[in-house]
Design a protein around this motif. Structure first.
Motif: not given
Length: 132
Positions: A51-55
């Motif tokens: 998944c995309s990285k948490d931000f």
């Protein structure tokens, strides 16, 4: 994990690194840990695989925390308001007022510490973000 949502404001990575550090921007989760016996113990933040990285995105008074969950990479966004007084951030987290200390803020890194009492001991939880 402390959720911080400070409005949507991003800056290009091409910005001059000599400009004063700003809190209001997009920050990617990089490390997490604690302060134990005066020593920082940090480990890499675990992002959902594939998944995309948490931000989080901070503005002058709001924070939007973006996390990606499960094999479908479902995006969960939690937003809240915050106030800043010097290096202290105050915000609502899960219906309770929380405070966090800005330990480091420069053009590439934001490190915050939340101190809580656990079994009669004061424990400092750390989260490190990198500029995105």
């Amino acid at each position: 994990i402390l959720l911080i949502a400070l409005g949507v404001s991003s800056c290009s990575k091409d910005d001059d690194d000599n400009t004063p550090a700003e809190l209001a921007r997009k920050w990617e989760y990089a490390q997490q840990g604690a302060v134990l016996m005066g020593q920082e113990i940090l480990q890499p933040y675990t992002h959902e695989e594939g998944c995309s990285k948490d931000f989080m995105v901070l503005s002058a008074s709001t924070v939007a925390d973006h996390s990606f969950i499960g094999t479908a990479c479902t995006e969960d966004i939690e937003t809240s308001n915050y106030t800043r007084n010097g290096n202290t951030l105050t915000m609502m987290v899960d219906g309770e007022m929380e405070t966090a200390e800005i330990v480091q803020l420069d053009n590439t890194t934001l490190k915050i510490k939340v101190t809580e009492n656990f079994e009669g001991q004061s424990v400092g939880y750390l989260t490190v973000f990198t500029r995105k």
